[in-house]
Structures are given as C-alpha cells and as structure tokens.
Design a protein around this motif. Structure first.
Motif, PDB file in Angstrom:
ATOM      1  N   PHE A  71       0.907  -1.262   0.123  1.00 50.89           N
ATOM      2  CA  PHE A  71      -0.063  -0.004  -0.012  1.00 50.89           C
ATOM      3  C   PHE A  71       0.784   1.239   0.067  1.00 50.89           C
ATOM      4  CE2 PHE A  71      -2.364   3.410   2.296  1.00 50.89           C
ATOM      5  CZ  PHE A  71      -3.261   3.523   1.504  1.00 50.89           C
ATOM      6  N   THR A  72       2.029   1.169   0.677  1.00 50.36           N
ATOM      7  CA  THR A  72       2.893   2.424   0.751  1.00 50.36           C
ATOM      8  C   THR A  72       3.435   2.689  -0.668  1.00 50.36           C
ATOM      9  OG1 THR A  72       3.361   2.026   3.328  1.00 50.36           O
ATOM     10  CG2 THR A  72       4.848   3.484   1.960  1.00 50.36           C
ATOM     11  N   ILE A  73       3.761   1.521  -1.160  1.00 46.47           N
ATOM     12  CA  ILE A  73       4.535   1.606  -2.352  1.00 46.47           C
ATOM     13  C   ILE A  73       3.554   2.395  -3.570  1.00 46.47           C
ATOM     14  CG2 ILE A  73       5.517   0.275  -4.459  1.00 46.47           C
ATOM     15  CD1 ILE A  73       7.014  -1.431  -2.169  1.00 46.47           C
ATOM     16  N   HIS A  74       2.171   1.769  -3.409  1.00 42.23           N
ATOM     17  CA  HIS A  74       1.151   2.242  -4.338  1.00 42.23           C
ATOM     18  C   HIS A  74       1.183   3.729  -4.018  1.00 42.23           C
ATOM     19  CE1 HIS A  74      -3.355   1.751  -5.663  1.00 42.23           C
ATOM     20  NE2 HIS A  74      -2.631   2.335  -6.666  1.00 42.23           N
ATOM     21  N   MET A  75       0.980   4.194  -2.882  1.00 38.86           N
ATOM     22  CA  MET A  75       0.936   5.513  -2.821  1.00 38.86           C
ATOM     23  C   MET A  75       2.113   6.383  -3.286  1.00 38.86           C
ATOM     24  SD  MET A  75      -0.972   6.008   0.888  1.00 38.86           S
ATOM     25  CE  MET A  75      -0.630   7.749   0.878  1.00 38.86           C
ATOM     26  N   LYS A  76       3.431   5.920  -2.921  1.00 41.30           N
ATOM     27  CA  LYS A  76       4.499   6.613  -3.287  1.00 41.30           C
ATOM     28  C   LYS A  76       4.616   6.670  -4.922  1.00 41.30           C
ATOM     29  CE  LYS A  76       8.247   5.306  -1.550  1.00 41.30           C
ATOM     30  NZ  LYS A  76       9.605   4.351  -1.211  1.00 41.30           N
ATOM     31  N   VAL A  77       4.320   5.541  -5.628  1.00 43.40           N
ATOM     32  CA  VAL A  77       4.193   5.523  -7.327  1.00 43.40           C
ATOM     33  C   VAL A  77       3.234   6.459  -7.715  1.00 43.40           C
ATOM     34  CG1 VAL A  77       4.120   4.163  -8.909  1.00 43.40           C
ATOM     35  CG2 VAL A  77       5.378   3.264  -7.104  1.00 43.40           C
ATOM     36  N   ALA A  78       2.036   6.298  -7.187  1.00 42.45           N
ATOM     37  CA  ALA A  78       0.898   7.117  -7.612  1.00 42.45           C
ATOM     38  C   ALA A  78       1.344   8.974  -7.417  1.00 42.45           C
ATOM     39  CB  ALA A  78      -0.414   6.843  -6.864  1.00 42.45           C
ATOM     40  N   LEU A  79       1.835   9.137  -6.294  1.00 46.46           N
ATOM     41  CA  LEU A  79       2.103  10.400  -6.103  1.00 46.46           C
ATOM     42  C   LEU A  79       3.245  10.849  -6.974  1.00 46.46           C
ATOM     43  CD1 LEU A  79       1.891  10.930  -2.148  1.00 46.46           C
ATOM     44  CD2 LEU A  79       0.214  11.778  -3.942  1.00 46.46           C
ATOM     45  N   THR A  80       4.428  10.183  -7.153  1.00 44.54           N
ATOM     46  CA  THR A  80       5.413  10.698  -8.224  1.00 44.54           C
ATOM     47  C   THR A  80       4.984  10.835  -9.421  1.00 44.54           C
ATOM     48  OG1 THR A  80       6.940   9.133  -6.604  1.00 44.54           O
ATOM     49  CG2 THR A  80       7.439   9.822  -8.933  1.00 44.54           C
ATOM     50  N   VAL A  81       4.075   9.825 -10.151  1.00 42.49           N
ATOM     51  CA  VAL A  81       3.492   9.956 -11.420  1.00 42.49           C
ATOM     52  C   VAL A  81       2.659  11.074 -11.448  1.00 42.49           C
ATOM     53  CG1 VAL A  81       1.653   8.632 -12.999  1.00 42.49           C
ATOM     54  CG2 VAL A  81       3.607   7.532 -11.846  1.00 42.49           C
ATOM     55  N   GLY A  82       1.671  11.257 -10.477  1.00 44.50           N
ATOM     56  CA  GLY A  82       0.758  12.507 -10.362  1.00 44.50           C
ATOM     57  C   GLY A  82       1.639  14.011 -10.196  1.00 44.50           C
ATOM     58  N   LEU A  83       2.829  13.922  -9.677  1.00 43.67           N
ATOM     59  CA  LEU A  83       3.375  15.053  -9.731  1.00 43.67           C
ATOM     60  C   LEU A  83       4.394  15.007 -11.221  1.00 43.67           C
ATOM     61  CD1 LEU A  83       4.968  17.333  -8.161  1.00 43.67           C
ATOM     62  CD2 LEU A  83       6.931  15.808  -7.554  1.00 43.67           C
ATOM     63  N   LEU A  84       4.640  14.108 -11.707  1.00 42.17           N
ATOM     64  CA  LEU A  84       5.174  14.046 -13.260  1.00 42.17           C
ATOM     65  C   LEU A  84       4.200  14.563 -14.279  1.00 42.17           C
ATOM     66  CD1 LEU A  84       8.015  13.513 -14.721  1.00 42.17           C
ATOM     67  CD2 LEU A  84       6.823  11.166 -15.073  1.00 42.17           C
ATOM     68  N   VAL A  85       2.970  14.199 -14.032  1.00 45.87           N
ATOM     69  CA  VAL A  85       1.976  14.647 -15.183  1.00 45.87           C
ATOM     70  C   VAL A  85       1.583  15.825 -14.938  1.00 45.87           C
ATOM     71  CG1 VAL A  85      -0.543  14.274 -15.574  1.00 45.87           C
ATOM     72  CG2 VAL A  85       0.960  12.270 -15.245  1.00 45.87           C
ATOM     73  N   ALA A  86       1.522  16.441 -13.798  1.00 48.35           N
ATOM     74  CA  ALA A  86       1.054  17.932 -13.358  1.00 48.35           C
ATOM     75  C   ALA A  86       2.195  18.845 -13.437  1.00 48.35           C
ATOM     76  CB  ALA A  86       0.500  18.079 -11.723  1.00 48.35           C
ATOM     77  N   SER A  87       3.627  18.353 -13.683  1.00 55.69           N
ATOM     78  CA  SER A  87       4.597  19.233 -13.779  1.00 55.69           C
ATOM     79  C   SER A  87       4.544  20.294 -14.746  1.00 55.69           C
ATOM     80  CB  SER A  87       6.037  18.604 -13.913  1.00 55.69           C
ATOM     81  OG  SER A  87       5.731  17.532 -15.212  1.00 55.69           O
ATOM     82  N   PRO A  88       3.994  19.997 -16.116  1.00 59.35           N
ATOM     83  CA  PRO A  88       3.754  21.247 -16.902  1.00 59.35           C
ATOM     84  C   PRO A  88       2.970  22.347 -16.366  1.00 59.35           C
ATOM     85  CG  PRO A  88       3.529  19.170 -18.258  1.00 59.35           C
ATOM     86  CD  PRO A  88       3.541  18.773 -16.738  1.00 59.35           C
ATOM     87  N   TYR A  89       1.837  22.024 -15.705  1.00 60.66           N
ATOM     88  CA  TYR A  89       1.081  22.827 -15.250  1.00 60.66           C
ATOM     89  C   TYR A  89       1.706  23.646 -13.973  1.00 60.66           C
ATOM     90  CZ  TYR A  89      -2.886  24.928 -12.624  1.00 60.66           C
ATOM     91  OH  TYR A  89      -3.935  25.921 -12.058  1.00 60.66           O
ATOM     92  N   ILE A  90       2.682  23.270 -13.308  1.00 60.70           N
ATOM     93  CA  ILE A  90       3.238  23.655 -12.051  1.00 60.70           C
ATOM     94  C   ILE A  90       4.348  24.344 -12.734  1.00 60.70           C
ATOM     95  CG2 ILE A  90       4.944  23.205 -10.379  1.00 60.70           C
ATOM     96  CD1 ILE A  90       3.370  20.326  -9.717  1.00 60.70           C
ATOM     97  N   LEU A  91       5.095  24.156 -13.812  1.00 63.47           N
ATOM     98  CA  LEU A  91       5.867  25.167 -14.477  1.00 63.47           C
ATOM     99  C   LEU A  91       5.188  26.376 -14.879  1.00 63.47           C
ATOM    100  CD1 LEU A  91       8.257  22.727 -16.462  1.00 63.47           C
ATOM    101  CD2 LEU A  91       8.955  24.184 -14.398  1.00 63.47           C
ATOM    102  N   TYR A  92       4.153  26.160 -15.488  1.00 62.16           N
ATOM    103  CA  TYR A  92       3.202  27.521 -15.954  1.00 62.16           C
ATOM    104  C   TYR A  92       3.072  28.175 -14.957  1.00 62.16           C
ATOM    105  CZ  TYR A  92      -0.899  30.027 -17.342  1.00 62.16           C
ATOM    106  OH  TYR A  92      -1.794  31.017 -17.509  1.00 62.16           O
ATOM    107  N   LEU A  93       2.381  27.624 -13.785  1.00 59.50           N
ATOM    108  CA  LEU A  93       2.170  28.554 -12.581  1.00 59.50           C
ATOM    109  C   LEU A  93       3.267  29.429 -12.120  1.00 59.50           C
ATOM    110  CD1 LEU A  93      -0.355  26.237 -10.608  1.00 59.50           C
ATOM    111  CD2 LEU A  93      -0.640  28.538 -11.829  1.00 59.50           C
ATOM    112  N   LEU A  94       4.630  28.523 -11.950  1.00 57.51           N
ATOM    113  CA  LEU A  94       5.703  29.231 -11.484  1.00 57.51           C
ATOM    114  C   LEU A  94       6.179  30.407 -12.307  1.00 57.51           C
ATOM    115  CD1 LEU A  94       7.999  26.341 -10.419  1.00 57.51           C
ATOM    116  CD2 LEU A  94       6.980  28.059  -8.984  1.00 57.51           C
TER     117      LEU A  94
END
Length: 240
Positions: A71-94
């Motif tokens: 379960f911990t690994i599932h959460m870690k991988v999901a959050l990492t992928v979420g951060l990677l997918v959201a990174s273009p939007y994060i860069l745009y906001l910065l």
C-alpha cells in the motif's frame, strides 16, 4: 503589489500546484493495474527492449516483505506519477508568478531555458526507464553464483531503484542546459572542457557510482556512457 500581496499570490500558486499534483496522483492511484503494469514492465522478459536486443526468456520474482509495504509503495508511485503529470501546469504557475518581474528579453530567455530544462529532464527519465534500468534489472535480477541460489527481489528495492535512478538521470540530463547558460555568461569555455576531459571522465565514473544502486561494473558502465555523451554534447553546445 506590496510584499504581502506577492506572498499571497505565491501561496495561491503553491496551493494550486499541490492540488494539481494530488489530483493527478489520485487518478494514478485509482488505475492501479495500469500503473503497475507500466512500473513492473522492465522486470518481464516480454519488455520491448529485451525483444529488440533478442535476449532469451527469464523469470524475475518480486516479493513483498512488509505488512503495509504494498500500500505504501502504491501511494508513493501514484504521487510520483501525479507530480510528473502535473509538472507542466506547475511550471506554468511558477513562470506566471515570476514573469511580471522580467524584462522582455529576460522573459524570452527564461521560456527557452525552462522548456529546454523540462524536456531534458523528461528525456533523462525516459532513457532510464526504457534503457538503463531494464538492462540493470536484466543483468542483476538474473545473475547467480550458483544454480542452487534463487533470486527473489523485494518490491520496495525494485521501486526505490527505479524512482531514484529516474530522478538522478533527470537531473543529470540538465548538464547541457547548465553548460549552455554558463557558456552564454562567459563562465565556461569549450577549450577548458576539452582540456579537462580526462578529469571529467573520472568525475562521471564517480557520479555513476553514486547513482547506481549496486557496485557492479556492468551497471556502472551502462550509467556512465549516457553521461559521457551528454558531456560531449555540452562541449559542442558551448563551442557553438
């Protein structure tokens, strides 16, 4: 705007970044089967790289050794992928937060540098997933000192190695961008990089040894080669 108004604007941007990353992470978490089909693909003998280079079938067994580890690994991988997918939007906001303080020429250079750095980071992560990490897993996961000894890799070791190597490769692939910036500022010369090439090779081997989760020479060479190619590409960019 006053200092406190800038601070409120920054806080709002940070909150939107966090919401975007968590939202993408929750979506990734919901698609567990698809997510781990991708993550665990390099451990299977039908991975496209193995078919491409013609390696024979092999079997790597992954085991779980902790009660809450999956379960911990599932959460870690999901959050990492979420951060990677959201990174273009994060860069745009910065960039949206910083750009009002820049002159037009500074804004133009900032866009070029930011896009180049982002693309190189993604290329580094992709190269690790599609080439370096599979070769590492294939070699170490099937290496045996005796037929009586069976290899069983822990899931946490596999995932941690994948995430850590992906992060390091993403960072290392920023080398040409950093060298280009230093070259534009006149702080780096291609002649210096050529003169100290042997020193750079030693530094590359040291960095590769730090990145690799194991100490074997095969993984060291697999990791060192892309970094050396990046160094030569950086020499070319600075010269131009």
């Amino acid at each position: 705007m006053t200092f406190w108004e800038h601070l409120d604007e920054l806080r709002g941007s940070l909150i939107r970044m966090a919401i975007a990353a968590v939202a993408m992470g929750l979506i990734a978490f919901a698609f567990k089967e698809t997510l781990f089909d991708i993550v665990l693909a390099p451990s299977k003998s039908d991975f496209f790289l193995y078919r491409l280079i013609g390696t024979g079938p092999f079997d790597i067994r992954l085991i779980n050794t902790g009660l809450a580890e999956q379960f911990t690994i599932h959460m870690k991988v999901a959050l990492t992928v979420g951060l990677l997918v959201a990174s273009p939007y994060i860069l745009y906001l910065l960039f949206h937060f910083i750009s009002p303080a820049l002159y037009e020429n500074e804004r133009r250079y900032s866009v070029t540098i930011t896009l180049s750095a982002y693309i190189m980071f993604i290329v580094g992560v992709a190269l690790n997933y599609f080439l370096v990490f599979p070769l590492t897993v294939r070699f170490l996961g099937t290496y045996s000192v005796s037929s009586e000894v069976e290899n069983m890799l822990s899931l946490s070791s596999y995932v941690d190695s994948l995430l850590m190597m992906s992060l390091w490769f993403g960072i290392i692939f920023e080398l040409p961008v950093i060298c280009w910036i230093l070259g534009r500022l006149g702080l780096l010369k291609s002649e210096w990089m050529t003169h100290y090439r042997r020193h750079a090779i030693v530094a590359i081997l040291i960095i590769a040894a730090i990145i690799t989760p194991t100490g074997d020479i095969f993984t060291l060479l697999v990791v060192s080669l892309p970094i050396y190619i990046l160094y030569e590409a950086s020499v070319f960019l600075v010269r131009r």
